[in-house]
Design a protein around this motif. Sequence first.
Motif, PDB file in Angstrom:
ATOM      1  N   PRO A   1       0.798  -1.235   0.000  1.00  0.00           N
ATOM      2  CA  PRO A   1       0.000   0.000   0.000  1.00  0.00           C
ATOM      3  C   PRO A   1       0.829   1.282   0.000  1.00  0.00           C
ATOM      4  O   PRO A   1       0.496   2.231  -0.715  1.00  0.00           O
ATOM      5  N   LYS A   2       1.909   1.316   0.767  1.00  0.00           N
ATOM      6  CA  LYS A   2       2.728   2.532   0.818  1.00  0.00           C
ATOM      7  C   LYS A   2       3.397   2.781  -0.525  1.00  0.00           C
ATOM      8  O   LYS A   2       3.328   3.895  -1.078  1.00  0.00           O
ATOM      9  N   GLU A   3       4.053   1.760  -1.056  1.00  0.00           N
ATOM     10  CA  GLU A   3       4.788   1.908  -2.314  1.00  0.00           C
ATOM     11  C   GLU A   3       3.841   2.163  -3.489  1.00  0.00           C
ATOM     12  O   GLU A   3       4.150   2.945  -4.392  1.00  0.00           O
ATOM     13  N   SER A   4       2.700   1.491  -3.472  1.00  0.00           N
ATOM     14  CA  SER A   4       1.731   1.670  -4.557  1.00  0.00           C
ATOM     15  C   SER A   4       1.092   3.053  -4.516  1.00  0.00           C
ATOM     16  O   SER A   4       0.829   3.659  -5.555  1.00  0.00           O
ATOM     17  N   MET A   5       0.859   3.556  -3.303  1.00  0.00           N
ATOM     18  CA  MET A   5       0.272   4.892  -3.172  1.00  0.00           C
ATOM     19  C   MET A   5       1.255   5.956  -3.649  1.00  0.00           C
ATOM     20  O   MET A   5       0.859   6.943  -4.285  1.00  0.00           O
ATOM     21  N   GLU A   6       2.527   5.765  -3.361  1.00  0.00           N
ATOM     22  CA  GLU A   6       3.537   6.700  -3.854  1.00  0.00           C
ATOM     23  C   GLU A   6       3.543   6.727  -5.380  1.00  0.00           C
ATOM     24  O   GLU A   6       3.642   7.802  -5.994  1.00  0.00           O
ATOM     25  N   ALA A   7       3.430   5.553  -5.995  1.00  0.00           N
ATOM     26  CA  ALA A   7       3.404   5.486  -7.458  1.00  0.00           C
ATOM     27  C   ALA A   7       2.141   6.122  -8.013  1.00  0.00           C
ATOM     28  O   ALA A   7       2.193   6.881  -8.989  1.00  0.00           O
ATOM     29  N   LEU A   8       1.004   5.825  -7.400  1.00  0.00           N
ATOM     30  CA  LEU A   8      -0.262   6.396  -7.877  1.00  0.00           C
ATOM     31  C   LEU A   8      -0.208   7.925  -7.851  1.00  0.00           C
ATOM     32  O   LEU A   8      -0.633   8.597  -8.808  1.00  0.00           O
ATOM     33  N   LYS A   9       0.314   8.493  -6.774  1.00  0.00           N
ATOM     34  CA  LYS A   9       0.397   9.953  -6.672  1.00  0.00           C
ATOM     35  C   LYS A   9       1.334  10.520  -7.727  1.00  0.00           C
ATOM     36  O   LYS A   9       1.063  11.593  -8.293  1.00  0.00           O
ATOM     37  N   TYR A  10       2.409   9.799  -7.998  1.00  0.00           N
ATOM     38  CA  TYR A  10       3.326  10.257  -9.040  1.00  0.00           C
ATOM     39  C   TYR A  10       2.634  10.227 -10.400  1.00  0.00           C
ATOM     40  O   TYR A  10       2.716  11.194 -11.171  1.00  0.00           O
ATOM     41  N   PHE A  11       1.957   9.142 -10.713  1.00  0.00           N
ATOM     42  CA  PHE A  11       1.255   9.040 -11.997  1.00  0.00           C
ATOM     43  C   PHE A  11       0.207  10.145 -12.130  1.00  0.00           C
ATOM     44  O   PHE A  11       0.055  10.751 -13.201  1.00  0.00           O
ATOM     45  N   TYR A  12      -0.508  10.403 -11.043  1.00  0.00           N
ATOM     46  CA  TYR A  12      -1.647  11.336 -11.092  1.00  0.00           C
ATOM     47  C   TYR A  12      -1.187  12.793 -11.089  1.00  0.00           C
ATOM     48  O   TYR A  12      -1.608  13.586 -11.939  1.00  0.00           O
ATOM     49  N   TYR A  13      -0.323  13.143 -10.145  1.00  0.00           N
ATOM     50  CA  TYR A  13       0.063  14.543 -10.002  1.00  0.00           C
ATOM     51  C   TYR A  13       1.203  14.957 -10.929  1.00  0.00           C
ATOM     52  O   TYR A  13       1.196  16.069 -11.469  1.00  0.00           O
ATOM     53  N   GLU A  14       2.194  14.096 -11.121  1.00  0.00           N
ATOM     54  CA  GLU A  14       3.364  14.469 -11.907  1.00  0.00           C
ATOM     55  C   GLU A  14       3.194  14.188 -13.399  1.00  0.00           C
ATOM     56  O   GLU A  14       3.681  14.951 -14.234  1.00  0.00           O
ATOM     57  N   LEU A  15       2.505  13.091 -13.720  1.00  0.00           N
ATOM     58  CA  LEU A  15       2.343  12.715 -15.131  1.00  0.00           C
ATOM     59  C   LEU A  15       0.905  12.866 -15.623  1.00  0.00           C
ATOM     60  O   LEU A  15       0.610  12.535 -16.768  1.00  0.00           O
ATOM     61  N   GLY A  16       0.046  13.371 -14.769  1.00  0.00           N
ATOM     62  CA  GLY A  16      -1.377  13.425 -15.105  1.00  0.00           C
ATOM     63  C   GLY A  16      -1.698  14.145 -16.397  1.00  0.00           C
ATOM     64  O   GLY A  16      -2.603  13.742 -17.137  1.00  0.00           O
ATOM     65  N   SER A  17      -0.963  15.183 -16.694  1.00  0.00           N
ATOM     66  CA  SER A  17      -1.245  15.932 -17.925  1.00  0.00           C
ATOM     67  C   SER A  17      -0.989  15.091 -19.174  1.00  0.00           C
ATOM     68  O   SER A  17      -1.498  15.406 -20.255  1.00  0.00           O
ATOM     69  N   LYS A  18      -0.225  14.012 -19.025  1.00  0.00           N
ATOM     70  CA  LYS A  18       0.125  13.169 -20.176  1.00  0.00           C
ATOM     71  C   LYS A  18      -0.614  11.833 -20.186  1.00  0.00           C
ATOM     72  O   LYS A  18      -0.791  11.248 -21.260  1.00  0.00           O
ATOM     73  N   ILE A  19      -1.015  11.354 -19.012  1.00  0.00           N
ATOM     74  CA  ILE A  19      -1.586  10.005 -18.991  1.00  0.00           C
ATOM     75  C   ILE A  19      -2.955   9.912 -18.320  1.00  0.00           C
ATOM     76  O   ILE A  19      -3.556   8.833 -18.308  1.00  0.00           O
ATOM     77  N   TRP A  20      -3.502  10.987 -17.769  1.00  0.00           N
ATOM     78  CA  TRP A  20      -4.818  10.937 -17.113  1.00  0.00           C
ATOM     79  C   TRP A  20      -5.890  11.420 -18.076  1.00  0.00           C
ATOM     80  O   TRP A  20      -5.740  12.450 -18.723  1.00  0.00           O
ATOM     81  N   GLY A  21      -6.975  10.647 -18.173  1.00  0.00           N
ATOM     82  CA  GLY A  21      -8.038  11.013 -19.100  1.00  0.00           C
ATOM     83  C   GLY A  21      -9.388  10.500 -18.649  1.00  0.00           C
ATOM     84  O   GLY A  21      -9.554  10.057 -17.503  1.00  0.00           O
ATOM     85  N   PRO A  22     -10.390  10.534 -19.529  1.00  0.00           N
ATOM     86  CA  PRO A  22     -11.758  10.156 -19.159  1.00  0.00           C
ATOM     87  C   PRO A  22     -11.923   8.729 -18.668  1.00  0.00           C
ATOM     88  O   PRO A  22     -12.894   8.418 -17.991  1.00  0.00           O
ATOM     89  N   PHE A  23     -11.002   7.817 -19.007  1.00  0.00           N
ATOM     90  CA  PHE A  23     -11.058   6.440 -18.524  1.00  0.00           C
ATOM     91  C   PHE A  23      -9.947   6.142 -17.517  1.00  0.00           C
ATOM     92  O   PHE A  23      -9.555   5.000 -17.326  1.00  0.00           O
ATOM     93  N   GLY A  24      -9.441   7.181 -16.869  1.00  0.00           N
ATOM     94  CA  GLY A  24      -8.375   6.978 -15.907  1.00  0.00           C
ATOM     95  C   GLY A  24      -7.009   7.076 -16.568  1.00  0.00           C
ATOM     96  O   GLY A  24      -6.808   7.869 -17.491  1.00  0.00           O
ATOM     97  N   PHE A  25      -6.075   6.268 -16.107  1.00  0.00           N
ATOM     98  CA  PHE A  25      -4.714   6.329 -16.632  1.00  0.00           C
ATOM     99  C   PHE A  25      -4.608   5.617 -17.972  1.00  0.00           C
ATOM    100  O   PHE A  25      -5.227   4.571 -18.193  1.00  0.00           O
ATOM    101  N   ALA A  26      -3.805   6.191 -18.866  1.00  0.00           N
ATOM    102  CA  ALA A  26      -3.493   5.523 -20.128  1.00  0.00           C
ATOM    103  C   ALA A  26      -2.800   4.195 -19.832  1.00  0.00           C
ATOM    104  O   ALA A  26      -2.229   3.993 -18.762  1.00  0.00           O
ATOM    105  N   ASP A  27      -2.830   3.300 -20.806  1.00  0.00           N
ATOM    106  CA  ASP A  27      -2.377   1.935 -20.549  1.00  0.00           C
ATOM    107  C   ASP A  27      -0.894   1.858 -20.208  1.00  0.00           C
ATOM    108  O   ASP A  27      -0.486   1.011 -19.415  1.00  0.00           O
ATOM    109  N   GLY A  28      -0.078   2.705 -20.787  1.00  0.00           N
ATOM    110  CA  GLY A  28       1.353   2.645 -20.515  1.00  0.00           C
ATOM    111  C   GLY A  28       2.060   3.912 -20.927  1.00  0.00           C
ATOM    112  O   GLY A  28       1.481   4.783 -21.593  1.00  0.00           O
ATOM    113  N   PHE A  29       3.325   4.019 -20.540  1.00  0.00           N
ATOM    114  CA  PHE A  29       4.115   5.180 -20.947  1.00  0.00           C
ATOM    115  C   PHE A  29       5.593   4.839 -20.835  1.00  0.00           C
ATOM    116  O   PHE A  29       5.997   3.911 -20.119  1.00  0.00           O
ATOM    117  N   SER A  30       6.391   5.577 -21.556  1.00  0.00           N
ATOM    118  CA  SER A  30       7.844   5.464 -21.469  1.00  0.00           C
ATOM    119  C   SER A  30       8.432   6.862 -21.501  1.00  0.00           C
ATOM    120  O   SER A  30       8.432   7.525 -22.553  1.00  0.00           O
TER     121      SER A  30
END
Length: 476
Positions: free
Chosen positions: A391-420
């Motif tokens: 839970p701790k490690e996964s929550m850290e990743a979720l926050k990074y995906f949402y807050y730091e990368l959200g402009s690139k991978i967050w959309g109407p169906f949640g997170f895009a399938d992948g990124f590099s």
Amino acid sequence: MPKKSSLLLLFISSFLLLSAQKINFKDGYPNNVNPIGIVKNISDSTLLEIVQRQTFRYFWHYAHPISGLARERDVAVHAVSYWDYINEAWDEPNLSKTIFGGEDCAIGGTGMGILSTIVAVQRGWIGRDTAVKRLIKIADFLYKADCYHGIYPHFMNGTTGKTVPFDRLDDGADIVETSYLLMGFLCAKEYFTRDAITEKYLRKRIDQMWGAANWNWHTKGENKRLYWHWSPRNDFDMNFPVWGYNECLITYILSAASPNHSISRNVYDSTWSGSFGWQNGKSYYGYKLPLGNYDKDRGGPLFFEQYTYMGIDPNELKDDHGTDYAEQTKNHTLINRAYCIENPNHYKGYSARCWGLTAGDSYKGYVAHSPENDKGVIQPTAAISSMPYTPKESMEALKYFYYELGSKIWGPFGFADGFSIHHNWYAKSHLAIDQGPIVVMIENYRSGLIWNLFMKIPDVQNGLKKLGFKSKWIKD
């Protein structure tokens, strides 16, 4: 006095926060789940709800309009069979003109969508009666669709109900995908238990499917192997036993649990726990890995620890070989994360907050990403769907995906399938089998809802006992 723009921003932010909270609506309302953007300064609980809710939209608003089945993906690719697209990753030419897209639905992904629908009702995102109608729509469609000795194909046309071949030989029954479908339906039967005629009808349809599924057919009468595929044109020519260890443990549990067509313990011992790849016992980065003898791969992709365990609770689950499944699921996840932190290939972006290798879209083709097959691509579902284990490690990743990368991978169906980050590539696609575990596994972390439903089913408990499992859910 604040400016009108500031007041408007405050109003919008307040609305988004309220819409992300659990609201207890009366049955039948609401039936639309509206998307929201990046909302800052919220609690972890609210963030989890936002991610679950928005991801669920894939199954609710992007389901096939005729069948209600979960579409495999929301960005079409060119493929006569799905392997054409997969093999692009290995530099095999793909000149297919056939479109694989909106008509092509995933049987396993539909099961995950059913589980997600239960979560949506429980959390008040959609009405109970409307959810039941959707599930009846799916069940009635499958009642008339292609089915082989009670087993469904991997992919199906959402309009016609005809099998969409995965490969030239894989054009019939898929026992693994069917196990995910029935995991979802069996949970639905446990959840929708009211006397309303619609819920009674849904339970009847589920009983019919469950009773008709002939798992034993897939042993070819040998009583020592369980085969993944059967085709009316190609018979068992795929010749692919369901070896362990991977995402298919649920297939053995349900095969053993069947009230009418169950397999023997000998099939499990010969094909699964008796296979070369089943047991490990080595340590990687200081974490012991009980199962998955893929040494260079350090256990393989993380979906191994997510698909089965959407319904099967690994906590206090042990088998008569001495395997601790809580240790397995947690340590495999920590090994995967530790590999990303080590980052031996020096991919840009990997870190303690940006990790998770599993199957999904890549910058070229579809890839089962893992330590041995690392292409610099992160799938958000890998870390997020590991929430019950880390839970701790996964929550850290979720926050990074949402807050730091959200402009690139967050959309109407949640997170895009992948990124590099390394390849400056951000997917536009969403896949049913990556969306479903996000909704379900976050919920199992938050409330244990799906585990509570599935692990109490008498048939499931019988299947576990038959295969030598002990669980806190099984009372001797």
